[in-house]
Design an enzyme around this catalytic site. Sequence first.
Site: not given
Ligand code: HPA
Length: 234
Positions: A20, A24, A43, A87, A90, A204, A217
């Site tokens: 994304g 990175r 951009r 893709r 995270s 997370d 990370r």
């Molecule tokens: N929600 C949506 N997208 C994400 C999250 C999440 O908790 N963590 C990493 N990408």
Amino acid sequence: MTIHIGAKPGEIAETVLLPGDPYRAKWAAETFLDDPRLVNEVRGMLGYTGSYKGNPVTIHGSGMGMPSLSIYANELIRDYGAKTLIRIGSCGGMQDKVKLRDVILAMTASSISTPSTGIFRELNFAPSADWSLLKAAAGAAEAKGVATHVGGIYSADVFYDERPDLNEQMIRHGILGVEMEAAELYNLALRYGVRALAVLTVSDHLISHEALPSEDREKSFGDMVEIALEAAFA
Ligand code: HPA
């Protein structure tokens, strides 16, 4: 050149990794590819082409969310001839067995809507990964000894989710994690007959509310990049 990608014809490889975050993309290209060259910065969405074990690879940012990913994936597939799109990103864990730093290989991606909803209309299409990539990624993850889960994920439209009831239903139905891009990547790959997979690192957790410290990370992200590269050329 396309509206959003400044690369010249031939500067994008048939294999494209899509994080994304454009920074990175830069880090992954400089860390894992030989001779990485900047091929796009329109951009600020950085794209690099280099090689991995002699195979040409592009690593290009997708931006956050399905509308942004859809722009880049459409142009990469339709204008630059990308054939394998992975893709790397995270996700938030949604099961107790899914721990921080684990890798999730998204077999399917549920959603409330995607940019393709307008085409599918009343159809509840099931966006799914390419089997050859999924199988190869599972093998690569096992060989690296990375804790890995294969199954369904949820591609959300919003990061700041106001529907805890929906998350409860997804947890109940075995969804492994939540991110914001894979479902539309799978829709597009299936529409245009190319291969796609999402390889995700749990950063997370929606049940435990833990989050990876930023210094952790990079290492976790590196495992995911290597799994994606090994899967692409298996
Ligand atoms: N929600 C949506 N997208 C994400 C999250 C999440 O908790 N963590 C990493 N990408």
